[in-house]
Design a protein around this motif. Structure first.
Motif, PDB file in Angstrom:
ATOM      1  N   ALA A 242       0.702  -1.308   0.204  1.00 12.37           N
ATOM      2  CA  ALA A 242       0.076   0.120  -0.123  1.00 12.37           C
ATOM      3  C   ALA A 242       0.831   1.229  -0.133  1.00 12.37           C
ATOM      4  CB  ALA A 242      -1.215  -0.036   1.147  1.00 12.37           C
ATOM      5  N   GLN A 243       2.020   1.231   0.857  1.00 13.52           N
ATOM      6  CA  GLN A 243       3.057   2.448   0.684  1.00 13.52           C
ATOM      7  C   GLN A 243       3.652   2.571  -0.516  1.00 13.52           C
ATOM      8  OE1 GLN A 243       3.284   4.745   2.934  1.00 13.52           O
ATOM      9  NE2 GLN A 243       4.960   5.708   1.888  1.00 13.52           N
ATOM     10  N   ALA A 244       3.972   1.385  -1.428  1.00  9.26           N
ATOM     11  CA  ALA A 244       4.503   1.502  -2.492  1.00  9.26           C
ATOM     12  C   ALA A 244       3.641   2.033  -3.503  1.00  9.26           C
ATOM     13  CB  ALA A 244       4.994   0.188  -2.888  1.00  9.26           C
ATOM     14  N   LEU A 245       2.510   1.722  -3.340  1.00  7.32           N
ATOM     15  CA  LEU A 245       1.498   2.236  -4.322  1.00  7.32           C
ATOM     16  C   LEU A 245       1.046   3.661  -4.004  1.00  7.32           C
ATOM     17  CD1 LEU A 245      -1.079  -0.866  -4.434  1.00  7.32           C
ATOM     18  CD2 LEU A 245       0.341  -0.061  -6.282  1.00  7.32           C
ATOM     19  N   ARG A 246       1.148   3.981  -2.772  1.00  4.08           N
ATOM     20  CA  ARG A 246       0.868   5.613  -2.755  1.00  4.08           C
ATOM     21  C   ARG A 246       1.918   6.489  -3.118  1.00  4.08           C
ATOM     22  NH1 ARG A 246      -1.382   3.561   2.365  1.00  4.08           N
ATOM     23  NH2 ARG A 246       0.648   3.490   3.345  1.00  4.08           N
ATOM     24  N   LEU A 247       3.289   5.761  -3.193  1.00  3.92           N
ATOM     25  CA  LEU A 247       4.256   6.639  -3.801  1.00  3.92           C
ATOM     26  C   LEU A 247       4.579   6.115  -5.464  1.00  3.92           C
ATOM     27  CD1 LEU A 247       6.967   5.574  -1.384  1.00  3.92           C
ATOM     28  CD2 LEU A 247       5.794   7.813  -1.450  1.00  3.92           C
ATOM     29  N   ARG A 248       3.396   5.525  -5.964  1.00  3.54           N
ATOM     30  CA  ARG A 248       3.324   5.350  -7.451  1.00  3.54           C
ATOM     31  C   ARG A 248       4.316   4.626  -7.887  1.00  3.54           C
ATOM     32  NH1 ARG A 248      -0.593   8.934  -9.296  1.00  3.54           N
ATOM     33  NH2 ARG A 248      -1.239  10.724  -7.981  1.00  3.54           N
ATOM     34  N   HIS A 249       4.757   3.639  -7.169  1.00  5.50           N
ATOM     35  CA  HIS A 249       5.694   2.666  -7.788  1.00  5.50           C
ATOM     36  C   HIS A 249       4.946   1.637  -8.405  1.00  5.50           C
ATOM     37  CE1 HIS A 249       8.604   3.250  -4.120  1.00  5.50           C
ATOM     38  NE2 HIS A 249       8.578   4.628  -4.708  1.00  5.50           N
ATOM     39  N   ARG A 250       5.853   1.286  -9.414  1.00  4.23           N
ATOM     40  CA  ARG A 250       4.986   0.314 -10.406  1.00  4.23           C
ATOM     41  C   ARG A 250       5.458  -0.956 -10.564  1.00  4.23           C
ATOM     42  NH1 ARG A 250       1.027   2.830 -13.480  1.00  4.23           N
ATOM     43  NH2 ARG A 250       0.956   4.982 -12.989  1.00  4.23           N
ATOM     44  N   SER A 251       5.856  -1.758  -9.439  1.00  2.00           N
ATOM     45  CA  SER A 251       6.424  -2.960  -9.449  1.00  2.00           C
ATOM     46  C   SER A 251       5.381  -4.002  -9.610  1.00  2.00           C
ATOM     47  CB  SER A 251       7.416  -3.290  -8.127  1.00  2.00           C
ATOM     48  OG  SER A 251       8.259  -2.192  -8.133  1.00  2.00           O
ATOM     49  N   ARG A 252       5.692  -5.259  -9.560  1.00  2.00           N
ATOM     50  CA  ARG A 252       4.715  -6.360  -9.603  1.00  2.00           C
ATOM     51  C   ARG A 252       4.655  -6.886  -8.024  1.00  2.00           C
ATOM     52  NH1 ARG A 252       4.501 -11.556 -13.290  1.00  2.00           N
ATOM     53  NH2 ARG A 252       3.387 -10.004 -14.632  1.00  2.00           N
ATOM     54  N   TYR A 253       3.638  -7.014  -7.392  1.00  2.00           N
ATOM     55  CA  TYR A 253       3.378  -7.217  -6.251  1.00  2.00           C
ATOM     56  C   TYR A 253       2.985  -8.608  -5.909  1.00  2.00           C
ATOM     57  CZ  TYR A 253       4.310  -2.349  -5.874  1.00  2.00           C
ATOM     58  OH  TYR A 253       4.890  -1.083  -6.189  1.00  2.00           O
ATOM     59  N   GLN A 254       3.241  -9.449  -4.786  1.00  2.00           N
ATOM     60  CA  GLN A 254       2.882 -10.786  -4.549  1.00  2.00           C
ATOM     61  C   GLN A 254       2.351 -10.756  -3.096  1.00  2.00           C
ATOM     62  OE1 GLN A 254       6.183 -12.933  -6.113  1.00  2.00           O
ATOM     63  NE2 GLN A 254       5.197 -13.432  -8.048  1.00  2.00           N
ATOM     64  N   VAL A 255       1.240 -11.591  -3.021  1.00  2.00           N
ATOM     65  CA  VAL A 255       0.903 -11.431  -1.632  1.00  2.00           C
ATOM     66  C   VAL A 255       0.308 -13.086  -1.438  1.00  2.00           C
ATOM     67  CG1 VAL A 255      -0.843 -10.971   0.085  1.00  2.00           C
ATOM     68  CG2 VAL A 255       0.046  -9.306  -1.391  1.00  2.00           C
ATOM     69  N   ALA A 256       0.909 -13.809  -0.360  1.00  2.00           N
ATOM     70  CA  ALA A 256       0.136 -15.127   0.053  1.00  2.00           C
ATOM     71  C   ALA A 256      -1.194 -15.148   0.770  1.00  2.00           C
ATOM     72  CB  ALA A 256       1.411 -15.969   0.774  1.00  2.00           C
TER      73      ALA A 256
ATOM     74  N   ARG B  72     -10.481 -25.276   2.457  1.00  4.43           N
ATOM     75  CA  ARG B  72      -9.707 -24.153   2.962  1.00  4.43           C
ATOM     76  C   ARG B  72      -8.449 -24.198   1.791  1.00  4.43           C
ATOM     77  NH1 ARG B  72      -7.476 -23.648   8.568  1.00  4.43           N
ATOM     78  NH2 ARG B  72      -6.487 -25.471   8.087  1.00  4.43           N
ATOM     79  N   LYS B  73      -8.309 -23.203   0.966  1.00  3.48           N
ATOM     80  CA  LYS B  73      -7.359 -23.162  -0.215  1.00  3.48           C
ATOM     81  C   LYS B  73      -6.368 -22.260   0.183  1.00  3.48           C
ATOM     82  CE  LYS B  73      -9.181 -24.185  -4.227  1.00  3.48           C
ATOM     83  NZ  LYS B  73     -10.033 -23.940  -5.540  1.00  3.48           N
ATOM     84  N   TYR B  74      -5.203 -22.299  -0.330  1.00  2.00           N
ATOM     85  CA  TYR B  74      -4.231 -21.422  -0.333  1.00  2.00           C
ATOM     86  C   TYR B  74      -3.379 -21.115  -1.866  1.00  2.00           C
ATOM     87  CZ  TYR B  74      -0.873 -25.443  -0.268  1.00  2.00           C
ATOM     88  OH  TYR B  74      -0.423 -26.585  -0.527  1.00  2.00           O
ATOM     89  N   GLY B  75      -2.953 -20.018  -1.706  1.00  2.00           N
ATOM     90  CA  GLY B  75      -2.031 -19.690  -3.125  1.00  2.00           C
ATOM     91  C   GLY B  75      -1.650 -18.127  -3.178  1.00  2.00           C
ATOM     92  N   GLU B  76      -1.523 -17.512  -4.091  1.00  2.00           N
ATOM     93  CA  GLU B  76      -0.562 -16.531  -4.195  1.00  2.00           C
ATOM     94  C   GLU B  76      -1.268 -15.354  -5.155  1.00  2.00           C
ATOM     95  OE1 GLU B  76       3.556 -16.079  -4.780  1.00  2.00           O
ATOM     96  OE2 GLU B  76       3.208 -15.809  -7.060  1.00  2.00           O
ATOM     97  N   LEU B  77      -1.834 -14.054  -4.793  1.00  2.00           N
ATOM     98  CA  LEU B  77      -2.176 -13.008  -5.460  1.00  2.00           C
ATOM     99  C   LEU B  77      -1.038 -12.330  -6.318  1.00  2.00           C
ATOM    100  CD1 LEU B  77      -5.397 -11.523  -3.419  1.00  2.00           C
ATOM    101  CD2 LEU B  77      -5.380 -12.877  -5.391  1.00  2.00           C
TER     102      LEU B  77
END
Length: 213
Positions: free
Chosen positions: A74-88, A98-103
């Motif tokens: 969220a902080q990176a987006l507020r600073l307009r950084h344009r990297s790819r972000y991954q969240v487990a 119950r499933k698990y994965g990555e966004l």
């Protein structure tokens, strides 16, 4: 190209048709994570229809394994950084499994100055029944290495923290990856959370009390 241009309308309709036919779960969200558009594959993972997902918060549907990671994004987006972000993430699939994965979230916009939307893709890594017993046993040093990786540590730092060589750390990571069928370190950490090897809801990441030799 003007959105009222007939050619623009044709290409927009083609893009939406392709979006709907993609087998990978995909959604477009605003910068705050509210879903603007979702394809049928994403809706299926949530047990609903694309229209019913509009306006829902993506991180309420797919629960992050590590809250601190979301705040950094969220902080990176507020600073307009344009990297790819991954969240487990974990979520409840059809039938209560119950499933698990990555966004994976990619900021997209027409100009650099414009506040980006987020193109969000879901990678499904596996599932387990809610009450299914898990007999996951890892060595304490392996749990410690996984916790360090979850906190963003490099192989070199993990080696210093555990008193191993970098080759020793790599050995344990290869061993765990082979055991769990993890393709990379992000997936390895996601599986460690899903299997209860790492404690959820704590920062910095730490091994769960059940991790044992």
């Amino acid at each position: 190209m003007d959105s009222t241009d007939p050619e623009a309308v044709v290409w927009r309709n083609r893009a939406l048709m392709l979006f709907d036919r993609v087998s990978v779960p995909v959604a477009v969200c605003d910068v705050y994570g509210a879903i603007l558009l979702a394809n049928p594959a994403m809706a299926t993972e949530c047990g609903t229809t694309p229209g019913r997902l509009r306006g829902r918060e993506v991180l309420e549907l797919f629960r992050p394994r590590e809250a601190g990671q979301v705040e950094r994004i969220a902080q990176a987006l507020r600073l307009r950084h344009r990297s790819r972000y991954q969240v487990a993430v974990t979520w409840e699939g059809l039938g209560g499994a119950r499933k698990y994965g990555e966004l994976t979230a990619d900021p997209v916009s027409d100009t650099v100055e414009e506040t980006p939307a987020l193109l969000v893709m879901l990678r499904v890594l596996g599932e387990r029944e809610p009450d299914a017993p898990e007999a996951v046993r890892v060595a304490p040093v392996e749990a410690r290495i996984l916790a360090l990786l979850a906190g963003g540590a490099t192989t070199a730092r993990a080696a210093r923290e555990t008193g191993l060589t970098t080759d020793g750390v790599s050995y344990h990571l290869r061993r765990l990856s082979a055991r769990w069928g993890a393709a990379n370190r992000t997936e390895l950490v996601a599986r460690a959370y899903a299997l209860g090897v790492l404690a959820s809801g704590v920062w910095p990441p730490a091994p769960a009390s059940t991790a044992e030799e």
